[in-house]
Design an enzyme around this catalytic site. Structure first.
Site, PDB file in Angstrom:
ATOM      1  N   ASN A   1     -10.087   0.126  -0.577  1.00 16.55           N
ATOM      2  CA  ASN A   1      -8.630   0.178  -0.483  1.00 16.55           C
ATOM      3  C   ASN A   1      -8.036  -0.431  -1.759  1.00 16.55           C
ATOM      4  OD1 ASN A   1      -5.916  -0.157   0.095  1.00 16.55           O
ATOM      5  ND2 ASN A   1      -6.250  -0.981   2.147  1.00 16.55           N
TER       6      ASN A   1
ATOM      7  N   HIS B   1      -3.258   7.589   1.648  1.00 19.62           N
ATOM      8  CA  HIS B   1      -3.672   6.238   1.251  1.00 19.62           C
ATOM      9  C   HIS B   1      -5.075   6.012   1.809  1.00 19.62           C
ATOM     10  CE1 HIS B   1      -3.966   2.050   0.573  1.00 19.62           C
ATOM     11  NE2 HIS B   1      -3.777   1.688   1.829  1.00 19.62           N
TER      12      HIS B   1
ATOM     13  N   CYS C   1       0.816  -1.223   0.000  1.00 18.98           N
ATOM     14  CA  CYS C   1       0.000   0.000   0.000  1.00 18.98           C
ATOM     15  C   CYS C   1       0.846   1.268   0.000  1.00 18.98           C
ATOM     16  CB  CYS C   1      -0.952   0.010   1.188  1.00 18.98           C
ATOM     17  SG  CYS C   1      -2.132  -1.338   1.120  1.00 18.98           S
TER      18      CYS C   1
HETATM   19  O1  UT7 Z   1      -3.953  -0.672   3.314  1.00 16.40           O
HETATM   20  C1  UT7 Z   1      -3.130  -1.417   4.138  1.00 16.40           C
HETATM   21  C2  UT7 Z   1      -3.336  -1.054   5.508  1.00 16.40           C
HETATM   22  N1  UT7 Z   1      -4.572  -1.587   5.982  1.00 16.40           N
HETATM   23  C3  UT7 Z   1      -5.170  -0.981   6.961  1.00 16.40           C
HETATM   24  O2  UT7 Z   1      -4.706   0.054   7.375  1.00 16.40           O
HETATM   25  C4  UT7 Z   1      -6.379  -1.626   7.571  1.00 16.40           C
HETATM   26  C5  UT7 Z   1      -6.347  -1.361   9.037  1.00 16.40           C
HETATM   27  N2  UT7 Z   1      -7.474  -1.906   9.748  1.00 16.40           N
HETATM   28  C6  UT7 Z   1      -8.753  -1.507   9.594  1.00 16.40           C
HETATM   29  O3  UT7 Z   1      -9.073  -0.736   8.741  1.00 16.40           O
HETATM   30  C7  UT7 Z   1      -9.767  -2.019  10.608  1.00 16.40           C
HETATM   31  O4  UT7 Z   1      -9.079  -2.690  11.625  1.00 16.40           O
HETATM   32  C8  UT7 Z   1     -10.825  -2.952  10.003  1.00 16.40           C
HETATM   33  C9  UT7 Z   1     -11.790  -2.172   9.130  1.00 16.40           C
HETATM   34  C10 UT7 Z   1     -10.138  -4.046   9.206  1.00 16.40           C
HETATM   35  C11 UT7 Z   1     -11.650  -3.608  11.123  1.00 16.40           C
HETATM   36  O5  UT7 Z   1     -12.179  -2.643  12.005  1.00 16.40           O
HETATM   37  P1  UT7 Z   1     -12.009  -2.811  13.573  1.00 16.40           P
HETATM   38  O6  UT7 Z   1     -12.761  -1.721  14.187  1.00 16.40           O
HETATM   39  O7  UT7 Z   1     -10.543  -2.885  13.867  1.00 16.40           O
HETATM   40  O8  UT7 Z   1     -12.736  -4.168  13.859  1.00 16.40           O
HETATM   41  P2  UT7 Z   1     -12.160  -5.504  14.508  1.00 16.40           P
HETATM   42  O9  UT7 Z   1     -11.173  -6.130  13.574  1.00 16.40           O
HETATM   43  O10 UT7 Z   1     -11.714  -5.209  15.896  1.00 16.40           O
HETATM   44  O11 UT7 Z   1     -13.451  -6.383  14.528  1.00 16.40           O
HETATM   45  C12 UT7 Z   1     -14.572  -6.045  15.322  1.00 16.40           C
HETATM   46  C13 UT7 Z   1     -15.635  -7.104  15.140  1.00 16.40           C
HETATM   47  C14 UT7 Z   1     -15.110  -8.534  15.298  1.00 16.40           C
HETATM   48  O12 UT7 Z   1     -16.101  -9.271  15.979  1.00 16.40           O
HETATM   49  P3  UT7 Z   1     -15.909  -9.616  17.543  1.00 16.40           P
HETATM   50  O13 UT7 Z   1     -14.649 -10.448  17.604  1.00 16.40           O
HETATM   51  O14 UT7 Z   1     -15.794  -8.299  18.233  1.00 16.40           O
HETATM   52  O15 UT7 Z   1     -17.144 -10.386  17.847  1.00 16.40           O
HETATM   53  C15 UT7 Z   1     -15.037  -9.040  13.886  1.00 16.40           C
HETATM   54  O16 UT7 Z   1     -15.199 -10.423  13.778  1.00 16.40           O
HETATM   55  O17 UT7 Z   1     -16.187  -7.037  13.818  1.00 16.40           O
HETATM   56  C16 UT7 Z   1     -16.195  -8.336  13.230  1.00 16.40           C
HETATM   57  N3  UT7 Z   1     -16.059  -8.213  11.779  1.00 16.40           N
HETATM   58  C17 UT7 Z   1     -17.103  -8.011  10.960  1.00 16.40           C
HETATM   59  N4  UT7 Z   1     -18.433  -7.914  11.209  1.00 16.40           N
HETATM   60  C18 UT7 Z   1     -19.244  -7.719  10.158  1.00 16.40           C
HETATM   61  C19 UT7 Z   1     -14.946  -8.219  11.043  1.00 16.40           C
HETATM   62  N5  UT7 Z   1     -15.244  -8.048   9.739  1.00 16.40           N
HETATM   63  C20 UT7 Z   1     -16.580  -7.922   9.667  1.00 16.40           C
HETATM   64  C21 UT7 Z   1     -17.498  -7.719   8.619  1.00 16.40           C
HETATM   65  N6  UT7 Z   1     -18.817  -7.614   8.902  1.00 16.40           N
HETATM   66  N7  UT7 Z   1     -17.105  -7.574   7.313  1.00 16.40           N
END
Ligand code: UT7
Length: 324
Positions: A281, A251, A114
């Site tokens: 992304n 980005h 990225c």
């Molecule tokens: O470009 C390269 C660099 N990439 C990035 O910078 C990405 C960085 N990360 C992010 O953008 C965020 O961490 C995400 C968008 C990937 C995720 O957001 P988050 O607020 O960090 O959520 P999380 O990973 O802590 O997940 C929260 C909950 C989890 O459930 P539990 O364990 O709390 O029950 C996940 O299983 O959301 C759940 N979850 C989803 N729920 C519905 C994860 N993906 C999904 C989904 N739909 N698509």
């Protein structure tokens, strides 16, 4: 007098197929609401089955050449930032070269995931400042849809396909931060974080392309800190700070990362170009895509000070400051 790498043309290309968040609700335990609020993404584009990264790149390159009012024969070199090449080799850049009908010059790919476009800009800038090339075509192009695990809701809803291109030309500058062109660069990587974002296949391991794996939350926590720090370093090298920036072109991974970084830099969101809602992304393509959209909309104008920053797999991250 020094040489500056000055932007003279920009363009982009997006594949035709628009995929709204709701489409994922049919096959995954997810919702438009979750994707929107957690990432800011509303839709993304996916390349057609027979559409390759080099084809997206060639479309974007043609748009940038038209914007600059020059022909492919005026370009000395092509640098493509991508992690999703058509083939293991040759490079996408050589495919762009032949696709544009270029019969001279050089072409190579840069792979920093990225952060790839930042690394490519840095490379192009160094070559131009060293007098190695007069005009360079710098492209970010990706088909991340090809490395998605469609059963992994935590990644497959976040990425999209596209390409953006920028043409840089050697022009004399005074060496002051009032010059047009690339004014400052800061690059970083730390391979200790390689497990945070990677693809689980490759030439010398599985012999296949593999699928993207990401510890999103851990990466999120690294992102804002590292992006703000690299942006401040790049600005500080030329005696500038957040308040001097006219436009941040970041980005586009997550609206919350973009907002958090802008806040740390004391920059209002009115001065940040945001396209994550429409593109998702697109990895190395996201910055040139956002740049091209903002220029086409008349937001970025000649003389504006632009800050771009990115972080991704590696981890690799960095920032570029340039005057349009
Ligand atoms: O470009 C390269 C660099 N990439 C990035 O910078 C990405 C960085 N990360 C992010 O953008 C965020 O961490 C995400 C968008 C990937 C995720 O957001 P988050 O607020 O960090 O959520 P999380 O990973 O802590 O997940 C929260 C909950 C989890 O459930 P539990 O364990 O709390 O029950 C996940 O299983 O959301 C759940 N979850 C989803 N729920 C519905 C994860 N993906 C999904 C989904 N739909 N698509």
């Amino acid at each position: 007098m020094i040489l500056r790498a000055v932007p003279i043309g920009v363009g982009h290309y997006l594949p035709a197929r628009i995929v709204p968040n709701a489409e994922f609700e049919q096959s995954l335990d997810t919702s438009d609401e979750w994707i929107r609020t957690r990432s800011g993404i509303e839709r993304r584009r996916f390349a057609a089955e027979d559409e390759t990264t080099s084809q997206l790149a060639i479309h974007a390159a043609r748009a940038a050449l038209a914007d600059a009012g020059i022909g492919a024969g005026d370009i000395d070199g092509v640098i493509v930032a991508t992690s999703t090449p058509d083939l293991t080799f040759p490079s996408v850049a050589t495919m762009v070269q032949s696709g544009l009908g270029m019969e001279r010059g050089f072409a190579f790919d840069v792979q920093a995931v990225c952060a790839g476009f930042i690394y490519a800009l840095s490379t192009a800038n160094a070559m131009i400042m060293a007098g190695q090339a007069e005009r360079l075509l710098v492209i970010g192009a990706e088909t991340f849809s090809r490395i998605m695990d469609w059963s992994d809701r935590s990644t497959c809803v976040l990425f999209g396909d596209g390409a953006g291109a920028l043409i840089l030309e050697a022009q004399p500058g005074s060496g002051a931060n009032t010059d047009r062109g690339i004014l400052s660069v800061d690059l970083n990587s730390d391979g200790r974080y390689r497990d945070m974002l990677y693809v689980d296949g490759g030439v010398s391991t599985t012999g296949s392309a593999g699928k993207l794996r990401m510890q999103g939350n851990a990466l999120f926590r690294q992102a804002v800190e590292k992006l703000a720090a690299t942006a401040e370093t790049a600005l500080g090298k030329i005696g500038l700070a957040g308040q001097d920036v006219d436009w941040v072109v970041p980005h586009q991974a997550n609206i919350r990362i973009i907002q958090g970084t802008a806040k740390k830099l004391n920059l209002p969101m009115e001065r940040v170009v945001v396209t994550v809602q429409d593109h998702g992304n697109t990895s190395a393509a996201s910055i040139p895509l956002a740049l091209s959209v903002a220029v086409a909309e008349g937001r970025i104008r000649r003389g504006d000070l632009i800050l771009s920053e990115a972080i991704g797999g590696g981890l690799a991250w960095g920032a570029v400051v340039l005057r349009w």
